[in-house]
Write a protein that holds these residues in place. Structure first.
Motif, mmCIF file in Angstrom:
data_model
loop_
_atom_site.group_PDB
_atom_site.id
_atom_site.type_symbol
_atom_site.label_atom_id
_atom_site.label_comp_id
_atom_site.label_asym_id
_atom_site.label_seq_id
_atom_site.Cartn_x
_atom_site.Cartn_y
_atom_site.Cartn_z
ATOM 1 N N THR A 1 -14.570 6.383 -5.050
ATOM 2 C CA THR A 1 -13.157 6.753 -5.023
ATOM 3 C C THR A 1 -12.967 8.132 -5.632
ATOM 4 O O THR A 1 -13.244 8.324 -6.812
ATOM 5 N N TRP B 1 3.240 -1.582 -4.713
ATOM 6 C CA TRP B 1 2.358 -1.786 -5.870
ATOM 7 C C TRP B 1 2.758 -0.894 -7.037
ATOM 8 O O TRP B 1 2.432 -1.176 -8.178
ATOM 9 N N TYR C 1 0.830 -1.199 0.000
ATOM 10 C CA TYR C 1 0.000 0.000 0.000
ATOM 11 C C TYR C 1 0.868 1.254 0.000
ATOM 12 O O TYR C 1 0.581 2.228 -0.688
ATOM 13 N N TYR D 1 -7.559 -0.863 -11.213
ATOM 14 C CA TYR D 1 -8.230 0.435 -11.154
ATOM 15 C C TYR D 1 -7.873 1.260 -12.383
ATOM 16 O O TYR D 1 -8.753 1.835 -13.038
ATOM 17 N N PRO E 1 -5.585 -2.493 -6.890
ATOM 18 C CA PRO E 1 -5.034 -1.193 -7.303
ATOM 19 C C PRO E 1 -4.552 -1.183 -8.754
ATOM 20 O O PRO E 1 -4.621 -0.154 -9.423
ATOM 21 N N HIS E 2 -4.093 -2.322 -9.252
ATOM 22 C CA HIS E 2 -3.605 -2.385 -10.625
ATOM 23 C C HIS E 2 -4.753 -2.255 -11.624
ATOM 24 O O HIS E 2 -4.652 -1.536 -12.614
ATOM 25 N N TYR F 1 -8.920 3.469 -3.908
ATOM 26 C CA TYR F 1 -9.768 2.437 -4.501
ATOM 27 C C TYR F 1 -9.594 1.117 -3.764
ATOM 28 O O TYR F 1 -10.558 0.418 -3.480
ATOM 29 N N TRP F 2 -8.360 0.783 -3.421
ATOM 30 C CA TRP F 2 -8.114 -0.440 -2.657
ATOM 31 C C TRP F 2 -8.783 -0.364 -1.281
ATOM 32 O O TRP F 2 -9.403 -1.320 -0.842
ATOM 33 N N ALA G 1 -5.485 4.978 -6.687
ATOM 34 C CA ALA G 1 -5.425 3.514 -6.637
ATOM 35 C C ALA G 1 -5.403 3.019 -5.191
ATOM 36 O O ALA G 1 -6.046 2.014 -4.861
ATOM 37 N N GLN G 2 -4.689 3.730 -4.323
ATOM 38 C CA GLN G 2 -4.680 3.360 -2.904
ATOM 39 C C GLN G 2 -6.068 3.525 -2.297
ATOM 40 O O GLN G 2 -6.537 2.660 -1.543
ATOM 41 N N GLN H 1 -1.457 7.265 -8.047
ATOM 42 C CA GLN H 1 -1.138 6.388 -6.922
ATOM 43 C C GLN H 1 -2.142 6.570 -5.791
ATOM 44 O O GLN H 1 -2.654 5.591 -5.247
#
Length: 190
Positions: free
Chosen positions: A86, A20, A16, A40, A37-38, A98-99, A95-96, A92
């Protein structure tokens, strides 16, 4: 189950915080990989593409073979709802986030799973503890969206065990619309 889920999130902390997004394989060395995350960015959620309706450009997906989201429709809806929640920002950070949003939704799935397993066999309510205290849950809960289909499948089996065949069929149908593997439960039921 919340505690075990939280341990899994702590286990993924090194990814995190950066693994990633680094070149090479640090996410594999730290054993904290996650598709969330990827995909996303790679499946167009970062650019507000709508799954199954909008074509994913090759430049976004990184593959000329992936034009549309490859996940089943209900899982795609789950992913899309998480993207709605999100906020946009740097690649970055988004994506974080979103995770984290997905992790919040998946912990609800984990709770549903444990409750359903505990209530499936009235004489064995402690069966839910096998899942709630499982190290496998901590390690795999946020790798992908499988927990969503597993929770739906567990709800369907619980309904079946309670004699509610119609509702069990509806919920198992939803589980199959989330991932294909719950279709195997139909073999056991029949």
């Amino acid at each position: 189950v919340i505690g075990m889920f939280a341990l899994g999130m702590v286990q993924k902390a090194s990814c995190y915080s950066g693994a990633w997004f680094q070149t090479g394989d640090p996410q594999f060395f730290h054993a904290c990989y996650s598709d969330i995350p990827h995909l996303y960015a790679q499946r167009g959620f970062a650019t507000d593409l709508v799954p199954y309706f909008d074509r994913i450009p090759d430049a976004v997906s990184g593959s000329p073979d992936i034009h549309y989201l490859e996940y089943p429709v209900l899982t795609g809806l789950f992913m899309e709802v998480a993207s709605w929640l999100t906020p946009h920002g740097s690649a970055q950070h988004s994506a974080q986030t979103y995770w984290m949003v997905n992790a919040g939704m998946l912990v609800i799935c984990a709770i549903v799973l444990v409750v359903c397993v505990a209530r499936t066999n009235r004489r064995r309510p402690w069966d839910g503890l096998f899942i709630a205290l499982s190290p496998a849950l901590a390690l795999t809960a946020t790798i992908n969206w499988d927990l969503f289909a597993v929770a739906l499948a567990a709800a369907g089996i619980m309904l079946w065990s309670r004699g509610r065949a119609g509702w069990a069929g509806v919920v198992l149908g939803l589980a199959i619309a989330a991932k294909l593997f719950p279709v195997l439960l139909l073999v056991a039921i029949f």
